[in-house]
Each structure stands twice: as C-alpha cells, then as structure tokens.
Design a protein around this motif. Structure first.
Motif, mmCIF file in Angstrom:
data_model
loop_
_atom_site.group_PDB
_atom_site.id
_atom_site.type_symbol
_atom_site.label_atom_id
_atom_site.label_comp_id
_atom_site.label_asym_id
_atom_site.label_seq_id
_atom_site.Cartn_x
_atom_site.Cartn_y
_atom_site.Cartn_z
ATOM 1 N N ARG A 96 -9.345 11.253 -0.567
ATOM 2 C CA ARG A 96 -9.605 12.282 -1.578
ATOM 3 C C ARG A 96 -8.437 12.393 -2.559
ATOM 4 N N PRO A 97 -8.652 13.092 -3.693
ATOM 5 C CA PRO A 97 -7.544 13.313 -4.627
ATOM 6 C C PRO A 97 -6.370 14.002 -3.945
ATOM 7 N N VAL A 98 -5.194 13.756 -4.486
ATOM 8 C CA VAL A 98 -3.958 14.260 -3.886
ATOM 9 C C VAL A 98 -3.270 15.193 -4.872
ATOM 10 N N ARG A 99 -2.848 16.361 -4.386
ATOM 11 C CA ARG A 99 -2.032 17.253 -5.208
ATOM 12 C C ARG A 99 -0.666 16.611 -5.436
ATOM 13 N N THR A 100 -0.110 16.805 -6.596
ATOM 14 C CA THR A 100 1.270 16.409 -6.828
ATOM 15 C C THR A 100 2.139 17.666 -6.812
ATOM 16 N N ASN A 101 3.436 17.487 -6.942
ATOM 17 C CA ASN A 101 4.311 18.658 -7.003
ATOM 18 C C ASN A 101 4.363 19.223 -8.420
ATOM 19 N N SER A 102 3.581 18.618 -9.315
ATOM 20 C CA SER A 102 3.510 19.094 -10.690
ATOM 21 C C SER A 102 2.197 19.850 -10.883
ATOM 22 N N VAL A 104 4.092 -1.059 3.536
ATOM 23 C CA VAL A 104 3.638 0.315 3.300
ATOM 24 C C VAL A 104 4.804 1.107 2.737
ATOM 25 N N VAL A 105 4.555 1.838 1.654
ATOM 26 C CA VAL A 105 5.580 2.669 1.025
ATOM 27 C C VAL A 105 5.164 4.135 1.131
ATOM 28 N N ILE A 106 6.108 4.995 1.553
ATOM 29 C CA ILE A 106 5.856 6.435 1.641
ATOM 30 C C ILE A 106 6.779 7.152 0.673
ATOM 31 N N PRO A 107 6.241 7.617 -0.471
ATOM 32 C CA PRO A 107 7.051 8.385 -1.431
ATOM 33 C C PRO A 107 7.286 9.804 -0.909
ATOM 34 N N PRO A 108 8.218 10.549 -1.520
ATOM 35 C CA PRO A 108 8.485 11.920 -1.089
ATOM 36 C C PRO A 108 7.392 12.874 -1.537
ATOM 37 N N PHE A 109 7.336 14.010 -0.869
ATOM 38 C CA PHE A 109 6.364 15.033 -1.220
ATOM 39 C C PHE A 109 6.961 16.393 -0.922
ATOM 40 N N VAL A 126 0.857 -1.187 0.000
ATOM 41 C CA VAL A 126 0.000 0.000 0.000
ATOM 42 C C VAL A 126 0.890 1.233 0.000
ATOM 43 N N VAL A 127 0.676 2.096 -0.980
ATOM 44 C CA VAL A 127 1.467 3.314 -1.143
ATOM 45 C C VAL A 127 0.656 4.486 -0.611
ATOM 46 N N LEU A 128 1.233 5.218 0.352
ATOM 47 C CA LEU A 128 0.537 6.354 0.954
ATOM 48 C C LEU A 128 0.919 7.634 0.230
ATOM 49 N N ALA A 129 -0.025 8.207 -0.494
ATOM 50 C CA ALA A 129 0.210 9.450 -1.233
ATOM 51 C C ALA A 129 -0.179 10.633 -0.355
ATOM 52 N N ILE A 130 0.784 11.508 -0.122
ATOM 53 C CA ILE A 130 0.569 12.701 0.700
ATOM 54 C C ILE A 130 0.577 13.924 -0.213
ATOM 55 N N ASP A 131 -0.223 14.930 0.119
ATOM 56 C CA ASP A 131 -0.286 16.133 -0.716
ATOM 57 C C ASP A 131 1.104 16.659 -1.041
ATOM 58 N N GLY A 132 1.316 16.980 -2.330
ATOM 59 C CA GLY A 132 2.617 17.437 -2.797
ATOM 60 C C GLY A 132 3.509 16.311 -3.262
ATOM 61 N N VAL A 133 2.945 15.107 -3.418
ATOM 62 C CA VAL A 133 3.741 13.917 -3.767
ATOM 63 C C VAL A 133 4.397 14.081 -5.141
ATOM 64 N N TYR A 134 5.583 13.507 -5.270
ATOM 65 C CA TYR A 134 6.277 13.470 -6.560
ATOM 66 C C TYR A 134 5.690 12.324 -7.394
ATOM 67 N N PRO A 135 5.148 12.604 -8.573
ATOM 68 C CA PRO A 135 4.503 11.547 -9.366
ATOM 69 C C PRO A 135 5.437 10.394 -9.733
#
Length: 319
Positions: free
Chosen positions: A44-50, A69-74, A8-17
């Motif tokens: 809810r939808p997540v903002r990316t850094n793009s 659990v994977v946490i990508p950068p944001f 499960v990948v946790l996408a946080i607002d500002g995530v790098y696509p």
C-alpha cells in the motif's frame, strides 16, 4: 549478458523521501548494472515524514527476489527497539545471503530484527547513544560515514546513503564505474573523514584564517616529507593553535588526516596504474612499501596486492 543486480528498497511508514530516493538515483546511474524496486510491507502507499504519501509499485514479495535490500530511515517516536510484526514478516522473506544495507536510523530496524548482533555498525550520530543503550550487543562506531561488514552495510545520516551506495558500486564494478556515477550525481566519489566533522561543536572564535591553505599545500606535496611544524607554518599559526583549529575544522588530527590522504592517493594509484608498490609508496610520501602495506592494512584490512586484484580485476581490461 548477465541480468542486472536487483536492489529492493523497503519503504516503511514515516520514511524520509530524500533517503528513500538515494538508491534509485545512485544505482540507476550505473549504466543498467542495477535494477531498483521500491516496496512496502503490504503493497500500500506509504506515509513520508513530509506532507505527502508515496504510492509504491510492489509489496513484500519483491524482497524475495532481491540481491540487495536497502532500509532507509523513517520517523517514529520512539525509535524501535522491537520491529513491527509486519516488518518482521517482510524481512523474513529475504533470502539468506542477500546483502542488507541501512541508511541512517534504518540501522534500528536491522538491529531490532537481530541482524546486527555481534556485528560492527553505525547510525546517525544524533541517535548513537540511544542505539548503544538499546542494542549493546552491536559494536557501534558513531564516528564513521558507513560500515561495511560484508553482507551487511550500515551508514550514518542522510547523505551518507550516497557514500554507502557509491561504495557498493565500487566494490561490485570498480572505481571507474563508481567515479562515473558520482560525476553523474554531482557528488564526490569518496568523502574524507567521518561523522566527527558533522557533529555539533561550539563554533570556535574567528581568527581570520583557517587550515585550508595548509591542507591544499599538503595534498599538492604528498610525496614530500612533512611535519606538523610544516603544516602550521603554512597556516601562520603556532603548533598548538594549528592542531586545535585543524581538528575543529576537519574532525580529526593533522597526523591522522595526512595518513588518510596518503592512503587514499595510494589506493587511486593501485587502481589506475601498474606501478610497483614501492614506487607508489614513494609517490604518496610513505617511507617504503612496508610502510604502505601497514597503513593500507590498518585502513581497510587488505594488502596492496589484494586491493589491486579486487579493483583492477573488476574493470574491463584495456589494450
């Protein structure tokens, strides 16, 4: 048939696509061995850094079902010394013993949540000083591509997310599967060196030649004794110039690099052959089995027997 391992990948607002997509791309190429879900802290939808946002299919409840659990950068300014309450609540639902993985500055989330206290970890070299100042209780190593501390793995910037995901597949299913996934993704199954080779340094003055020829010769002749003088001669340089240029180009000393190549070749032979340890040592240029055992243990903390048992045992036997 056993069920697929759920990532499960946790996408946080500002995530790098790019980093957000790494787990799905890599684990998804492992022949159905993994199921990858993406969630946000509120569904809810997540903002990316793009210049776009991403609609995710799952909310934080997916974290309760995760095996990994994977946490990508944001993007956030500044990087968090404290975790937002919504992220705290989401991570609190992760079951004890679940494998945790961070990519790049995702390590700030794990550290701020207290999950890296007393543990070794890494993050992107650009933010290493900030991380160390923010979390002095974490044993930060900014020179490596990833750190495997059992149930918690942290990786450096961007493409090192590929490295750590391939490493996880290698641990879970052996080198044959990881190598096949790497081929499908058109990436190397294992990158030599660490972050040091990517840290910005002043560009050395061009001399018309480099150390690549010597490195290629060394790789073709690992079974032979070789000295720094031998390597320098193949680059037509003095010892001092060669050592300096080699470190500038590779990010480590020639001696350290040579040992690493011999250890990597030995690992490959341990995984793919039944050759005795002493014979493998000879084929990769170590003085004997004792030397191989010492260098392998220094590199990855296990004996040749334990390493072979782990990675040969993970593969389907052939007859």
């Amino acid at each position: 048939m056993t069920s697929a391992h759920r990532v499960v990948v946790l996408a946080i607002d500002g995530v790098y696509p790019f980093e957000l997509g790494i787990p799905s791309r890599v684990f998804g190429a492992a022949g159905g061995r993994y199921e990858v879900l993406t969630c946000s802290v509120d569904g809810r939808p997540v903002r990316t850094n793009s210049d776009f946002s991403i609609a995710v299919e799952h909310g934080p409840e997916a974290l309760r079902t995760a095996d990994t659990v994977v946490i990508p950068p944001f993007v956030t300014n500044p990087l968090p010394r404290e975790v937002p309450q919504a992220v705290v609540q989401a991570l609190a639902s992760v079951a004890p013993g679940t494998r945790l993985v961070s990519i790049c500055s995702g390590a700030f989330v794990l550290a701020a949540a207290g999950l890296l206290k007393g543990r070794p970890a890494t993050t992107h070299w650009v933010v290493a000083d900030l991380f160390r100042a923010s979390f002095p209780q974490v044993a930060l190593d900014p020179d490596v591509l990833f750190v495997d501390d059992g149930d918690v793995l942290t990786s450096a910037g961007a493409a090192s997310g590929l490295d750590v995901c391939l490493h996880i597949i290698r641990k879970d299913h052996g080198s044959a599967v990881a190598n096949q996934v790497a081929r499908m993704c058109v990436v190397p199954p294992w990158r030599e060196g660490g972050q040091a080779q990517y840290i910005q340094h002043p560009v050395p003055e061009a001399t018309g030649s480099g150390t690549a020829t010597a490195r290629q010769w060394a790789l073709e002749n690992l079974h032979e004794p070789m000295t720094l003088t031998d390597l320098a001669e193949h680059s037509h340089m003095s010892l001092r110039t060669f050592a300096r240029r080699f470190t500038e180009e590779v990010g480590m000393s020639p001696g350290r690099w040579l040992i690493q190549q011999r250890v990597d070749r030995a690992r490959h032979l341990l995984e793919t052959t039944d050759l005795p340890v002493d014979e493998i040592a000879g084929q990769v240029g170590f003085a004997g089995g004792t030397s191989l055992r010492e260098h392998l243990h220094a590199a990855i903390g296990v004996s040749p027997l334990a390493y072979r048992r782990t990675f040969r045992g993970a593969l389907t036997p052939t007859h």
